[in-house]
Design a protein around this motif. Structure first.
Motif, PDB file in Angstrom:
ATOM      1  N   PRO A 243      -9.492  -9.468   1.237  1.00 31.96           N
ATOM      2  CA  PRO A 243      -9.381  -8.436   2.289  1.00 31.96           C
ATOM      3  C   PRO A 243      -8.179  -7.516   2.087  1.00 31.96           C
ATOM      4  CG  PRO A 243      -9.716 -10.611   3.256  1.00 31.96           C
ATOM      5  CD  PRO A 243      -9.509 -10.820   1.803  1.00 31.96           C
ATOM      6  N   ALA A 244      -7.067  -8.062   1.603  1.00 34.44           N
ATOM      7  CA  ALA A 244      -5.883  -7.232   1.378  1.00 34.44           C
ATOM      8  C   ALA A 244      -6.146  -6.206   0.276  1.00 34.44           C
ATOM      9  CB  ALA A 244      -4.693  -8.111   1.013  1.00 34.44           C
ATOM     10  N   ILE A 245      -6.837  -6.614  -0.762  1.00 33.57           N
ATOM     11  CA  ILE A 245      -7.142  -5.698  -1.856  1.00 33.57           C
ATOM     12  C   ILE A 245      -8.165  -4.656  -1.411  1.00 33.57           C
ATOM     13  CG2 ILE A 245      -8.102  -5.508  -4.186  1.00 33.57           C
ATOM     14  CD1 ILE A 245      -5.174  -6.619  -3.927  1.00 33.57           C
ATOM     15  N   GLN A 246      -9.099  -5.039  -0.545  1.00 31.81           N
ATOM     16  CA  GLN A 246     -10.056  -4.050  -0.015  1.00 31.81           C
ATOM     17  C   GLN A 246      -9.319  -2.954   0.755  1.00 31.81           C
ATOM     18  OE1 GLN A 246     -12.629  -3.752  -1.313  1.00 31.81           O
ATOM     19  NE2 GLN A 246     -14.051  -5.442  -1.252  1.00 31.81           N
ATOM     20  N   ARG A 247      -8.306  -3.351   1.539  1.00 31.21           N
ATOM     21  CA  ARG A 247      -7.504  -2.359   2.263  1.00 31.21           C
ATOM     22  C   ARG A 247      -6.768  -1.450   1.281  1.00 31.21           C
ATOM     23  NH1 ARG A 247      -6.754  -6.850   5.515  1.00 31.21           N
ATOM     24  NH2 ARG A 247      -4.742  -7.346   4.568  1.00 31.21           N
ATOM     25  N   LEU A 248      -6.196  -2.049   0.224  1.00 30.81           N
ATOM     26  CA  LEU A 248      -5.488  -1.258  -0.784  1.00 30.81           C
ATOM     27  C   LEU A 248      -6.440  -0.275  -1.456  1.00 30.81           C
ATOM     28  CD1 LEU A 248      -2.913  -0.672  -2.421  1.00 30.81           C
ATOM     29  CD2 LEU A 248      -3.673  -2.441  -4.029  1.00 30.81           C
ATOM     30  N   LYS A 249      -7.640  -0.718  -1.778  1.00 33.94           N
ATOM     31  CA  LYS A 249      -8.637   0.164  -2.408  1.00 33.94           C
ATOM     32  C   LYS A 249      -8.895   1.398  -1.547  1.00 33.94           C
ATOM     33  CE  LYS A 249     -11.430  -3.032  -5.152  1.00 33.94           C
ATOM     34  NZ  LYS A 249     -12.761  -3.642  -5.305  1.00 33.94           N
TER      35      LYS A 249
ATOM     36  N   ALA B 189       0.830  -1.205   0.000  1.00 32.23           N
ATOM     37  CA  ALA B 189       0.000   0.000   0.000  1.00 32.23           C
ATOM     38  C   ALA B 189       0.868   1.259   0.000  1.00 32.23           C
ATOM     39  CB  ALA B 189      -0.960   0.002   1.187  1.00 32.23           C
ATOM     40  N   ALA B 190       1.892   1.285   0.809  1.00 33.03           N
ATOM     41  CA  ALA B 190       2.774   2.456   0.865  1.00 33.03           C
ATOM     42  C   ALA B 190       3.484   2.663  -0.471  1.00 33.03           C
ATOM     43  CB  ALA B 190       3.792   2.299   1.988  1.00 33.03           C
ATOM     44  N   PHE B 191       3.947   1.576  -1.083  1.00 30.88           N
ATOM     45  CA  PHE B 191       4.624   1.684  -2.373  1.00 30.88           C
ATOM     46  C   PHE B 191       3.667   2.226  -3.432  1.00 30.88           C
ATOM     47  CE2 PHE B 191       5.753   0.206  -6.562  1.00 30.88           C
ATOM     48  CZ  PHE B 191       7.093   0.556  -6.653  1.00 30.88           C
ATOM     49  N   VAL B 192       2.477   1.648  -3.513  1.00 30.57           N
ATOM     50  CA  VAL B 192       1.514   2.058  -4.531  1.00 30.57           C
ATOM     51  C   VAL B 192       1.093   3.513  -4.307  1.00 30.57           C
ATOM     52  CG1 VAL B 192      -0.793   1.636  -5.496  1.00 30.57           C
ATOM     53  CG2 VAL B 192       0.726  -0.295  -4.994  1.00 30.57           C
ATOM     54  N   LYS B 193       0.835   3.893  -3.072  1.00 23.95           N
ATOM     55  CA  LYS B 193       0.466   5.278  -2.774  1.00 23.95           C
ATOM     56  C   LYS B 193       1.568   6.238  -3.207  1.00 23.95           C
ATOM     57  CE  LYS B 193      -1.384   6.488   1.112  1.00 23.95           C
ATOM     58  NZ  LYS B 193      -1.759   6.596   2.545  1.00 23.95           N
TER      59      LYS B 193
END
Length: 134
Positions: free
Chosen positions: A70-76, A34-38
């Motif tokens: 669930p991991a992708i929901q957090r990323l979204k 998430a940090a990398f993508v953000k």
């Protein structure tokens, strides 16, 4: 941007602004995804994030969707309003290995799973781009 999502690490690929070619970018620890993508989205224009959807040969979602969803929901939530879409990732690891062999990559280098993950992400993104063009 595409993600080949794994429990330990994720392969990342991106495309050029004209959506002509997908290129492997990086492999990051899943905990840092998430940090990398953000950070990437803050620096570069990203229209959407394509996540490889693990499916069985019969087309049903694989067991790994239990922890992936669930991991992708957090990323979204982290990268909103950038949309996240799933795209079939069947056979991408096999295709990644074939691409490495065809590209003349030495045997020891082909054992690096981080490289396989990046190339798999590029294959997912390339397939997604091709499917969207038709």
């Amino acid at each position: 941007m595409a993600i080949d999502f794994g429990r330990k690490r994720c392969g990342i690929a991106v495309t050029d602004p004209l959506h002509i070619a997908a290129n492997p970018l990086e492999t990051v620890a899943t905990a840092q995804l998430a940090a990398f993508v953000k950070g990437y989205i803050a620096r570069e224009e990203v229209e959407r994030v394509v996540v490889g959807l693990p499916r069985q040969l019969n087309g049903q979602e694989s067991e790994s969707m239990r922890w992936l969803r669930p991991a992708i929901q957090r990323l979204k939530r982290e990268i909103a309003p950038v949309p996240v879409v799933f795209f079939d990732e069947r056979f991408t690891s096999v295709l990644a290995h074939r691409a490495m062999i065809d590209g003349g990559m030495p045997r020891m280098a082909r054992r690096d799973k981080a490289v396989v993950d990046r190339i798999s992400a590029a294959i997912i993104l390339n397939d997604y781009l091709n499917s969207s063009a038709s």
